[in-house]
Motif scaffolding. Structure first.
Motif, short mmCIF file in Angstrom:
data_model
loop_
_atom_site.label_atom_id
_atom_site.label_comp_id
_atom_site.label_asym_id
_atom_site.label_seq_id
_atom_site.Cartn_x
_atom_site.Cartn_y
_atom_site.Cartn_z
N ALA A 12 -0.64 -64.08 -41.95
CA ALA A 12 -0.97 -64.02 -43.37
C ALA A 12 0.07 -63.27 -44.19
N TYR A 13 1.28 -63.09 -43.64
CA TYR A 13 2.38 -62.48 -44.38
C TYR A 13 3.14 -63.58 -45.11
N SER A 14 3.60 -63.30 -46.31
CA SER A 14 4.36 -64.30 -47.05
C SER A 14 5.38 -63.63 -47.94
N THR A 16 7.62 -64.73 -51.47
CA THR A 16 7.77 -65.74 -52.53
C THR A 16 8.84 -65.31 -53.51
N PHE A 27 9.36 -69.91 -50.48
CA PHE A 27 8.04 -69.46 -50.04
C PHE A 27 8.03 -69.48 -48.51
N ASP A 29 5.86 -68.65 -45.36
CA ASP A 29 4.42 -68.51 -45.08
C ASP A 29 4.21 -68.36 -43.57
N TYR A 30 3.82 -67.16 -43.14
CA TYR A 30 3.55 -66.87 -41.73
C TYR A 30 2.04 -66.89 -41.54
N ASP A 31 1.54 -67.84 -40.78
CA ASP A 31 0.09 -67.92 -40.64
C ASP A 31 -0.27 -68.81 -39.45
N ARG A 33 -2.69 -72.22 -38.03
CA ARG A 33 -3.37 -73.44 -38.42
C ARG A 33 -4.07 -74.01 -37.20
N GLU A 49 11.10 -78.57 -47.07
CA GLU A 49 10.19 -77.80 -46.22
C GLU A 49 10.77 -77.69 -44.81
N ASN A 99 9.00 -73.31 -47.68
CA ASN A 99 9.22 -74.24 -48.78
C ASN A 99 10.33 -73.68 -49.66
#
Length: 313
Positions: A12-14, A16, A27, A29-31, A33, A49, A99
């Protein structure tokens, strides 16, 4: 919590920089899925991307072609490319999504930047690097991870941009030694179905039907219909329609082409058919979809929503 090397990770680290409409945009986005949030159909962006799987297995579908992924494979997706990631049933998979947008027409740097972005235009834009090359490329991403923890200033943002360009250059230089090879399917029918989806993406403007495709790929219409739904989750006709709608969305958002011309360009036989099919999947008309986009509003139904009755068909 940090993920074990070679790539730093914190759930949940990001990071931007600017927004998706800006000429320079990032952007990170570490998460995680998982299977239950897989997208139904392929989507597109106006930005570039990069997708890096960090554990387990997953797959990417790009313009109807299927690609299996293992940890640290790097997927490069250029703007407007139809794609989606599929995560298998089980524990969530860690991944890094980047991104970004870089103005490639920058005076003096344009040619060099286009060379750095060349991997996005490869026929198979997925890169599996050797240990040393991967460590070098990921080192720049780890520097970005650390810079993102520092107080945000114009200089830290410039440093992040600089490190990311170095990452792109490292991958571009390693391209000749890419070891990624698309997976061979164990069963011939799955291979044939993904050959058909790829064909649809390349020929969506043509007249396509169950009968035409079954003859072209030497498979009975009944068997094709059953196996296509089993492999892709969609009926053949819905898949053709969704591919046409996706390409129409791109033309509505990013060109000034007249809607009547888009109708023919995307394989629809009439405007009434185009309008009906577009409404079926996007719950708005083509003209309103374009109007919202030109007003700077991301159309609410940019992602196709398959009607429940179509999913069950």
């Amino acid at each position: 919590m940090y993920y074990n090397a070679p790539l730093l990770y914190e759930q949940a680290y990001s990071i931007t920089i600017n927004n998706a409409e800006a000429p320079l945009y990032y952007f990170f986005d570490y998460d995680e899925r998982s299977y239950n949030i897989n997208m139904e159909f392929q989507h597109f962006h106006q930005f570039y991307e990069v997708h890096i799987l960090l554990d387990g297995k997953a797959s990417h579908i790009i313009e109807g072609d299927y690609y299996a992924l293992q940890p640290y494979d790097i997927v490069f997706l250029r703007p407007a490319l139809l794609h989606k990631t599929e995560y298998p049933v089980g524990a969530p998979r860690k991944r890094l999504i980047i991104n970004f947008a870089i103005p490639a027409d920058t005076p003096c740097l344009g040619g060099m930047l286009r060379q750095a972005l060349a991997p996005f235009d490869a026929e198979v834009p997925i890169y599996r690097l050797g240990d040393a090359e991967r460590a070098s490329a990921f080192g720049y991403l780890n520097d970005i991870f650390t810079l993102g923890k520092q107080p945000r200033t114009p200089l830290t943002e410039l440093a992040i941009h600089s490190k990311f360009v170095e990452f792109l250059c490292a991958v571009a230089q390693a391209c000749p030694r890419n070891t990624y090879v698309p997976q061979e399917f164990d069963d011939s029918i799955t291979h044939k179905i993904y050959s058909i989806t790829s064909y649809i993406h390349s020929n969506y403007a043509q007249e396509l039907s169950l009968d035409y495709i079954s003859k072209k790929f030497f498979i009975s219409p009944y068997y094709l219909s059953h196996q296509f739904k089993s492999v892709t989750g969609f009926t053949l006709i819905n898949y053709i329609q969704m591919t046409r709608v996706r390409n129409a969305q791109q033309l509505l958002l990013y060109t000034d082409m007249k809607i009547a011309d888009i109708t023919a360009h995307c394989g629809f036989t009439s405007f009434s058919q185009f309008n009906r099919v577009f409404n079926k999947f996007c719950h708005t008309s083509p003209s309103l979809f374009r109007l919202n986009g030109s007003a700077g509003i991301t159309p609410a139904n940019n992602y196709i929503q398959l009607p429940a009755e179509s999913r069950e068909a």
